[in-house]
Design a protein around this motif. Structure first.
Motif, PDB file in Angstrom:
ATOM      1  N   VAL A 103       0.899  -1.149   0.250  1.00 33.49           N
ATOM      2  CA  VAL A 103       0.129  -0.049  -0.088  1.00 33.49           C
ATOM      3  C   VAL A 103       0.980   1.196   0.146  1.00 33.49           C
ATOM      4  O   VAL A 103       0.606   2.222  -0.726  1.00 33.49           O
ATOM      5  N   MET A 104       2.035   1.521   0.782  1.00 35.07           N
ATOM      6  CA  MET A 104       2.715   2.434   0.977  1.00 35.07           C
ATOM      7  C   MET A 104       3.486   2.730  -0.364  1.00 35.07           C
ATOM      8  O   MET A 104       3.457   3.739  -1.092  1.00 35.07           O
ATOM      9  N   VAL A 105       3.974   1.462  -1.025  1.00 32.62           N
ATOM     10  CA  VAL A 105       4.683   2.115  -2.413  1.00 32.62           C
ATOM     11  C   VAL A 105       3.484   2.466  -3.530  1.00 32.62           C
ATOM     12  O   VAL A 105       4.074   3.592  -4.196  1.00 32.62           O
ATOM     13  N   ILE A 106       2.414   1.789  -3.659  1.00 40.49           N
ATOM     14  CA  ILE A 106       1.608   2.174  -4.656  1.00 40.49           C
ATOM     15  C   ILE A 106       0.948   3.590  -4.429  1.00 40.49           C
ATOM     16  O   ILE A 106       0.984   4.531  -5.320  1.00 40.49           O
ATOM     17  N   ALA A 107       0.632   3.855  -3.235  1.00 43.20           N
ATOM     18  CA  ALA A 107       0.359   5.249  -2.794  1.00 43.20           C
ATOM     19  C   ALA A 107       1.377   6.397  -2.992  1.00 43.20           C
ATOM     20  O   ALA A 107       0.843   7.426  -3.363  1.00 43.20           O
ATOM     21  N   ILE A 108       2.355   6.120  -2.696  1.00 40.64           N
ATOM     22  CA  ILE A 108       3.622   7.067  -2.703  1.00 40.64           C
ATOM     23  C   ILE A 108       4.109   7.378  -4.267  1.00 40.64           C
ATOM     24  O   ILE A 108       4.174   8.503  -4.773  1.00 40.64           O
ATOM     25  N   VAL A 109       3.915   6.327  -5.075  1.00 36.79           N
ATOM     26  CA  VAL A 109       4.162   6.278  -6.556  1.00 36.79           C
ATOM     27  C   VAL A 109       3.053   7.097  -7.234  1.00 36.79           C
ATOM     28  O   VAL A 109       3.339   8.054  -7.952  1.00 36.79           O
ATOM     29  N   ILE A 112       3.492  10.913  -6.145  1.00 38.75           N
ATOM     30  CA  ILE A 112       4.582  11.640  -6.802  1.00 38.75           C
ATOM     31  C   ILE A 112       4.032  11.935  -8.303  1.00 38.75           C
ATOM     32  O   ILE A 112       4.336  13.183  -8.775  1.00 38.75           O
ATOM     33  N   PHE A 113       3.593  10.976  -8.932  1.00 42.73           N
ATOM     34  CA  PHE A 113       3.442  11.146 -10.450  1.00 42.73           C
ATOM     35  C   PHE A 113       2.389  12.221 -10.652  1.00 42.73           C
ATOM     36  O   PHE A 113       2.520  13.291 -11.156  1.00 42.73           O
ATOM     37  N   ALA A 114       1.064  12.217  -9.874  1.00 38.02           N
ATOM     38  CA  ALA A 114       0.134  13.309  -9.992  1.00 38.02           C
ATOM     39  C   ALA A 114       0.814  14.524  -9.411  1.00 38.02           C
ATOM     40  O   ALA A 114       0.281  15.249  -9.883  1.00 38.02           O
ATOM     41  N   GLY A 115       1.155  14.340  -8.331  1.00 36.53           N
ATOM     42  CA  GLY A 115       1.525  15.650  -7.705  1.00 36.53           C
ATOM     43  C   GLY A 115       2.542  16.651  -8.329  1.00 36.53           C
ATOM     44  O   GLY A 115       2.446  17.652  -8.648  1.00 36.53           O
ATOM     45  N   VAL A 116       3.523  15.769  -8.725  1.00 40.69           N
ATOM     46  CA  VAL A 116       4.643  16.532  -9.425  1.00 40.69           C
ATOM     47  C   VAL A 116       4.327  17.009 -10.802  1.00 40.69           C
ATOM     48  O   VAL A 116       4.565  18.192 -11.366  1.00 40.69           O
ATOM     49  N   VAL A 176      -4.896  10.482  -2.542  1.00 41.45           N
ATOM     50  CA  VAL A 176      -5.612  11.973  -2.742  1.00 41.45           C
ATOM     51  C   VAL A 176      -5.244  12.697  -1.603  1.00 41.45           C
ATOM     52  O   VAL A 176      -5.090  14.026  -1.801  1.00 41.45           O
ATOM     53  N   VAL A 177      -4.929  12.287  -0.331  1.00 40.80           N
ATOM     54  CA  VAL A 177      -4.299  12.973   0.853  1.00 40.80           C
ATOM     55  C   VAL A 177      -3.040  13.437   0.233  1.00 40.80           C
ATOM     56  O   VAL A 177      -2.512  14.683   0.697  1.00 40.80           O
ATOM     57  N   PHE A 178      -2.095  12.773  -0.145  1.00 45.15           N
ATOM     58  CA  PHE A 178      -0.764  13.313  -0.383  1.00 45.15           C
ATOM     59  C   PHE A 178      -0.521  14.153  -1.536  1.00 45.15           C
ATOM     60  O   PHE A 178       0.413  15.031  -1.701  1.00 45.15           O
ATOM     61  N   ILE A 179      -1.298  13.995  -2.638  1.00 49.43           N
ATOM     62  CA  ILE A 179      -1.206  14.671  -3.797  1.00 49.43           C
ATOM     63  C   ILE A 179      -0.891  16.390  -3.595  1.00 49.43           C
ATOM     64  O   ILE A 179       0.004  16.870  -4.176  1.00 49.43           O
ATOM     65  N   PRO A 180      -1.750  16.954  -2.755  1.00 50.07           N
ATOM     66  CA  PRO A 180      -1.602  18.522  -2.508  1.00 50.07           C
ATOM     67  C   PRO A 180      -0.305  18.699  -1.812  1.00 50.07           C
ATOM     68  O   PRO A 180       0.556  19.933  -2.057  1.00 50.07           O
ATOM     69  N   GLN A 181       0.681  17.795  -1.202  1.00 49.17           N
ATOM     70  CA  GLN A 181       1.769  17.992  -0.502  1.00 49.17           C
ATOM     71  C   GLN A 181       2.694  18.079  -1.719  1.00 49.17           C
ATOM     72  O   GLN A 181       3.593  19.091  -1.676  1.00 49.17           O
ATOM     73  N   VAL A 185       5.060  21.821  -2.998  1.00 48.59           N
ATOM     74  CA  VAL A 185       6.283  21.620  -3.037  1.00 48.59           C
ATOM     75  C   VAL A 185       6.890  21.868  -4.522  1.00 48.59           C
ATOM     76  O   VAL A 185       7.863  22.961  -4.847  1.00 48.59           O
ATOM     77  N   ILE A 186       6.357  20.937  -5.387  1.00 48.75           N
ATOM     78  CA  ILE A 186       6.891  21.280  -6.862  1.00 48.75           C
ATOM     79  C   ILE A 186       6.351  22.738  -7.423  1.00 48.75           C
ATOM     80  O   ILE A 186       7.315  23.191  -8.009  1.00 48.75           O
ATOM     81  N   ARG A 187       5.310  22.960  -7.139  1.00 43.68           N
ATOM     82  CA  ARG A 187       4.656  24.106  -7.714  1.00 43.68           C
ATOM     83  C   ARG A 187       5.874  25.315  -7.254  1.00 43.68           C
ATOM     84  O   ARG A 187       6.205  26.524  -7.948  1.00 43.68           O
ATOM     85  N   ALA A 188       5.996  25.411  -5.921  1.00 44.11           N
ATOM     86  CA  ALA A 188       6.964  26.444  -5.319  1.00 44.11           C
ATOM     87  C   ALA A 188       8.232  26.424  -5.849  1.00 44.11           C
ATOM     88  O   ALA A 188       8.873  27.494  -6.312  1.00 44.11           O
ATOM     89  N   GLU A 189       8.733  25.309  -6.127  1.00 47.94           N
ATOM     90  CA  GLU A 189      10.277  25.237  -6.723  1.00 47.94           C
ATOM     91  C   GLU A 189      10.416  25.599  -8.027  1.00 47.94           C
ATOM     92  O   GLU A 189      10.940  26.195  -8.506  1.00 47.94           O
TER      93      GLU A 189
END
Length: 359
Positions: A103-109, A112-116, A176-181, A185-189
């Motif tokens: 679950v951790m690997v799928i959620a983080i991957v 990252i793809f969606a948020g970045v 869904v919870v992690f995408i905004p984080q 970060v990526i938008r500010a950078e």
């Protein structure tokens, strides 16, 4: 004559991400990083070799000698006892690590793809698209993480499901919870990097937006991602355990999940049956502790002010020879200013020379 010296290039293995940070760390910082890596490594190895380490299946209730029996004390054939449902506690803990890491690997991957992607597009192009995405992500980020994960779990799987359905439902709800984080970060950078001189130079030379975004901006905007996803990995585990604890996790016949086992052991605690809740809870605590130690240590090493810390004994004592003039050194020692101003006989002879005397 000028003598050029070249520093020997460090071996490739010393420049690997974790090894490089480990060589930079000192003192307590190194101890925290090593402890976190050991705990996390044991967790990963347990998840990989779960079929070999677990004496029974995660849903097995009997063996050749008959049913296991409910709430059996630790010992004998059941090293950590059995649960109220008749499952082997040790096997459930071992198999639970496999569910957690999946679950951790799928959620983080996915996060990252969606948020970045969203952060890169939003920060680079700006305009109305940027404003809309910022408002949406801020609205999602304002919701409590566990509550949002519960809502998404109900929408995706109806609250309960099988192995892969439950894993993907939990992973997507955490995503869904992690995408905004990652988006923020990526938008500010990206906003900061696109104003740099080398980006402007690439634009003047005629580079396309896609080339600038992926060749120049993305490479520099994602340097902090390892710090974020190590910290988010522990949060993903806690969210998964929370979903299982309140009854929105994976069916026990489909996979082992530590939060579900804790939920079923609540009634055992008041009856003096401690083993059904201790070991799943201890597994959650240890894994979260190990991942958090790694994340915090990497965060400290990313800060140059904290990375350069040294033990007090290494910065006190005799001073080093510092070259200030060609062919000479200035010895700065415990003598302080007096030691710096001490004059040698050659210095006194030079001071007595008449500066106007003909040479």
């Amino acid at each position: 004559m000028t003598v050029e010296t070249t520093r020997p290039k460090a071996p490739l293995w010393t420049r690997l991400p974790v090894v490089h940070q480990l060589r930079q760390s000192v003192g307590l910082q190194r101890g925290m990083l090593v402890a976190g890596l050991v705990i996390t490594g044991v967790f990963i190895l347990t998840a990989i070799f779960a079929p070999l380490l677990a004496p029974y299946g995660y849903s097995q209730l009997r063996d050749d000698s008959g049913p296991f029996g409910a709430q059996q004390a630790p010992g004998g054939a059941h090293l950590l006892g059995t649960t109220v449902g008749g499952y082997d506690v040790f096997s459930r803990v071992i198999w639970g690590s496999q569910t957690a890491i999946t679950v951790m690997v799928i959620a983080i991957v996915l996060s990252i793809f969606a948020g970045v992607a969203l952060g890169l597009v939003s920060g680079y192009f700006g305009g109305w698209l940027d404003r809309v995405l910022v408002v949406i992500c801020d609205a999602v980020y304002a919701f409590p993480a566990l509550l949002l994960a519960i809502v998404m779990g109900i929408v995706i799987s109806g609250g309960r499901s099988g192995l892969w359905g439950g894993i993907f439902a939990a992973a997507i709800s955490i995503t869904v919870v992690f995408i905004p984080q990652y988006f923020r970060v990526i938008r500010a950078e990206t906003v900061r990097i696109k104003a740099e001189a080398y980006v402007e130079s690439a634009r003047v030379l005629g580079a396309s937006n896609g080339r600038i975004m992926f060749r120049h901006v993305l490479r520099n905007a994602t340097r902090t991602l390892p710090l974020i996803f190590t910290l988010n990995a522990s949060e993903a585990l806690l969210t998964l355990a929370g979903l299982g604890f309140i009854g929105f996790g994976i069916e026990p016949s489909s996979a082992a999940e530590w939060g579900y086992d804790l939920n079923k052991s609540l009634s055992d605690v008041s009856s003096g049956i401690w083993w059904t809740s201790l070991f799943p809870g201890l597994a959650i605590v240890l894994v979260v502790l190990g991942i958090t130690l790694v994340g915090e240590s990497l965060n400290d090493l990313a800060d140059p002010r904290l990375r350069s810390r040294r033990a007090p004994g290494k910065t006190s004592g005799g001073g080093a020879a510092t070259s200030v003039v060609l062919g000479g050194t200035l010895n700065a020692g415990p003598g302080g200013i007096g030691g710096l101003e001490a004059r040698s006989p050659a210095f006194d002879q030079h001071q007595n020379d008449d500066p106007f005397e003909a040479k």
